[in-house]
Design a protein around this motif. Structure first.
Motif, PDB file in Angstrom:
ATOM      1  N   ILE A  21     -25.351 -26.736  13.543  1.00 19.30           N
ATOM      2  CA  ILE A  21     -24.889 -25.563  13.974  1.00 19.30           C
ATOM      3  C   ILE A  21     -23.935 -24.929  13.005  1.00 19.30           C
ATOM      4  O   ILE A  21     -22.968 -25.749  12.534  1.00 19.30           O
ATOM      5  N   ILE A  22     -24.086 -23.733  12.763  1.00 18.35           N
ATOM      6  CA  ILE A  22     -23.204 -22.954  11.812  1.00 18.35           C
ATOM      7  C   ILE A  22     -22.158 -22.236  12.332  1.00 18.35           C
ATOM      8  O   ILE A  22     -22.368 -21.529  13.207  1.00 18.35           O
ATOM      9  N   GLY A  23     -21.019 -22.411  11.826  1.00 24.54           N
ATOM     10  CA  GLY A  23     -19.862 -21.446  12.269  1.00 24.54           C
ATOM     11  C   GLY A  23     -19.853 -20.073  11.448  1.00 24.54           C
ATOM     12  O   GLY A  23     -19.856 -20.349  10.180  1.00 24.54           O
ATOM     13  N   ALA A  24     -19.472 -18.988  12.156  1.00 23.09           N
ATOM     14  CA  ALA A  24     -19.256 -17.505  11.609  1.00 23.09           C
ATOM     15  C   ALA A  24     -18.194 -17.682  10.491  1.00 23.09           C
ATOM     16  O   ALA A  24     -18.134 -16.981   9.419  1.00 23.09           O
ATOM     17  N   GLY A  31     -21.043 -28.484  13.249  1.00 23.62           N
ATOM     18  CA  GLY A  31     -21.582 -29.729  14.203  1.00 23.62           C
ATOM     19  C   GLY A  31     -23.029 -29.764  14.318  1.00 23.62           C
ATOM     20  O   GLY A  31     -23.664 -28.982  13.702  1.00 23.62           O
ATOM     21  N   TYR A  32     -23.349 -30.488  15.444  1.00 28.75           N
ATOM     22  CA  TYR A  32     -24.710 -30.675  15.704  1.00 28.75           C
ATOM     23  C   TYR A  32     -25.023 -31.009  17.084  1.00 28.75           C
ATOM     24  O   TYR A  32     -24.408 -31.359  17.917  1.00 28.75           O
ATOM     25  N   GLU A  33     -26.237 -30.479  17.607  1.00 23.68           N
ATOM     26  CA  GLU A  33     -26.818 -30.670  18.744  1.00 23.68           C
ATOM     27  C   GLU A  33     -27.644 -31.969  18.740  1.00 23.68           C
ATOM     28  O   GLU A  33     -28.428 -32.090  17.746  1.00 23.68           O
ATOM     29  N   ILE A  34     -27.412 -33.077  19.595  1.00 23.24           N
ATOM     30  CA  ILE A  34     -28.265 -34.218  19.319  1.00 23.24           C
ATOM     31  C   ILE A  34     -29.561 -33.834  20.386  1.00 23.24           C
ATOM     32  O   ILE A  34     -29.381 -33.659  21.450  1.00 23.24           O
ATOM     33  N   LYS A  84     -16.454 -32.723  12.726  1.00 24.18           N
ATOM     34  CA  LYS A  84     -17.473 -32.136  13.124  1.00 24.18           C
ATOM     35  C   LYS A  84     -17.857 -32.089  14.739  1.00 24.18           C
ATOM     36  O   LYS A  84     -17.139 -33.087  15.398  1.00 24.18           O
ATOM     37  N   LEU A  85     -18.438 -31.331  15.200  1.00 18.49           N
ATOM     38  CA  LEU A  85     -18.691 -31.209  16.778  1.00 18.49           C
ATOM     39  C   LEU A  85     -20.008 -31.785  17.044  1.00 18.49           C
ATOM     40  O   LEU A  85     -21.093 -31.650  16.302  1.00 18.49           O
ATOM     41  N   PRO A 118     -12.443 -37.571  20.993  1.00 17.16           N
ATOM     42  CA  PRO A 118     -12.808 -36.788  22.170  1.00 17.16           C
ATOM     43  C   PRO A 118     -12.987 -34.984  21.873  1.00 17.16           C
ATOM     44  O   PRO A 118     -13.982 -34.610  22.276  1.00 17.16           O
ATOM     45  N   ASP A 119     -12.201 -34.637  21.153  1.00 14.66           N
ATOM     46  CA  ASP A 119     -12.333 -33.389  20.960  1.00 14.66           C
ATOM     47  C   ASP A 119     -13.450 -32.782  20.029  1.00 14.66           C
ATOM     48  O   ASP A 119     -13.661 -31.543  19.568  1.00 14.66           O
ATOM     49  N   GLN A 120     -14.154 -33.990  19.230  1.00 11.14           N
ATOM     50  CA  GLN A 120     -15.319 -33.762  18.771  1.00 11.14           C
ATOM     51  C   GLN A 120     -16.741 -33.533  19.587  1.00 11.14           C
ATOM     52  O   GLN A 120     -17.832 -33.394  19.075  1.00 11.14           O
ATOM     53  N   VAL A 121     -16.515 -33.986  20.869  1.00 11.65           N
ATOM     54  CA  VAL A 121     -17.584 -34.100  21.588  1.00 11.65           C
ATOM     55  C   VAL A 121     -17.615 -32.901  22.681  1.00 11.65           C
ATOM     56  O   VAL A 121     -16.666 -32.459  23.155  1.00 11.65           O
TER      57      VAL A 121
END
Length: 397
Positions: A21-24, A31-34, A84-85, A118-121
């Motif tokens: 996932i790209i941040g503007a 981050g990433y979607e699993i 990373k998220l 937790p703030d990465q989740v």
């Protein structure tokens, strides 16, 4: 193997995939979607059909769901993905008491060992995938929120009947439904919906993530509607390990800068046109004093307006229409329709805001493009202060 998965599945062939996932603002992977994938020889298949099939026992689904999350967390043990998220899909139907307890303990253990904070989740909840016991599910989510996890609503925009539930979830992130994004390319109504969703996200303090970005046109659509995060095959496909950098980062940066320049040019054209309209209307104002015969006043102005102006009327400071609608017909003749006299338009978004802006700046303003209720055409409205508490409105094709 066919596109749809069949039981029994070999659990050892199920592995997590990570889609960047790209941040503007960072213009990089944030981050990433699993996602769950079933690997069979050279085939890699999505587990989507497995989880959506009613014939499969829920315990089997829960087991596979837990397996994917656990294997994903194991990948993160090397500690190379700080800051990373990680977006974990949470299905309310599968998030039983047992699964809730197991996952919570997993995250707590990872927190104690400093592997994953937790703030990465991000817990990604499908908006339309709600089960009956809403109160119980919300109470479970609250534990994770207290722990520091973020909440995302997936496929937002598909089920407007669930807006109340979205309010209860108090999400940090809204993921915009892929189908709305695709349809917006050729549909003004869908673009208007995206605009509404972007306003809603601002009001509730949520960030926007657009998924399914497969073309530069979709990327531009997402950017125009306030997306902070971007996900899709144009940028990066899912892979067995979290990619720290992706090859298309420069494409995103270059496209972003092109979109910024394009939007600046469009805004410059709009403001130049607005200045021309201010000058035109100022020069067109009748020298006669403004009396209660507002239609005569409008008639004088209409004679000097260019062809792109098709409807003119006057309202007072409180939003009451004090003239008829002056409409230009196909033969270029102006006709007056009095049925709108005394209608109040103060309920329209930004009406009062524009009134005050005109009072303060003593100049006219050109609206953004919108769909006219009567004609369904795309139009703009130019509003101009003609006298104390009296305002002229000109609709433009």
């Amino acid at each position: 193997m066919k596109n749809s998965l069949t039981l029994p599945l070999s659990v050892k062939s199920i592995i997590p995939y990570f889609q960047p996932i790209i941040g503007a603002d960072q213009r990089s992977v944030i981050g990433y979607e699993i996602l769950g994938r079933y690997v069979n020889h050279e085939s890699v298949l999505s587990l989507g059909s497995f989880f959506h099939r009613d014939s499969i026992d829920i315990k089997e689904k829960c087991y596979v769901d837990r397996w994917v999350r656990t294997k994903a967390l194991e990948v993160l043990k090397d500690g190379s993905h700080n800051q990373k998220l990680f977006f974990f899909n949470i299905s309310p139907d599968l998030f039983t008491t047992e699964e809730d307890h197991f996952f919570y303990e997993q995250l707590h253990t990872f927190q104690l060992t400093s592997i994953l904070q937790p703030d990465q989740v991000v817990l990604e909840i499908t908006e339309t995938d709600y089960f009956m016991n809403e109160t119980l599910f919300l109470s479970r989510l609250e534990k994770y929120r207290t722990l520091g996890c973020k909440i995302a609503v997936d496929d937002f925009g598909r089920g407007f009947s669930n807006l109340k539930r979205v309010a209860l979830l108090k999400p940090h992130i809204l993921k915009i439904d892929l189908h709305i994004v695709q349809k917006s390319i050729e549909s003004q109504s869908h673009r208007d919906i995206l605009h509404s969703l972007s306003i809603l996200s601002q009001r509730i303090g949520a960030q926007l993530l657009f998924e399914g970005i497969e073309t530069t046109q979709l990327l531009e659509t997402a950017w125009k509607h306030g997306a902070q995060y971007y996900q899709g095959y144009l940028l990066a496909k899912p892979s067995p390990s979290p990619a720290v950098t992706i090859e298309c980062t420069h494409v995103f940066r270059d496209q972003l800068e092109n979109m910024i320049q394009k939007e600046i040019s469009a805004l410059q054209l709009k403001y130049n046109f607005e200045e021309k309209l201010n000058h035109l209307v100022k020069e067109s104002l009748p020298t006669i004093s403004l009396t209660n015969d507002y239609d005569q006043f409008v008639e004088h102005i209409c004679r000097r307006l260019p062809d792109l102006c098709f409807r003119v009327y006057i309202c007072d400071r409180l939003g009451y229409q004090i003239s008829g609608n002056h409409l230009r017909d196909e033969s270029n003749k102006w006709n007056v329709f009095l049925k709108y006299l005394n209608k109040n338009w103060s309920w329209r978004p930004y009406f009062l805001q524009n009134i005050v802006a005109m009072e303060v700046n003593q100049k006219g303003f050109l609206s953004d493009v919108y769909t006219d209720i009567e004609t369904s055409a795309l139009i703009q409205t130019f509003s101009y202060p003609v006298h104390k508490d009296i305002y002229l409105f000109i609709d433009i094709m």
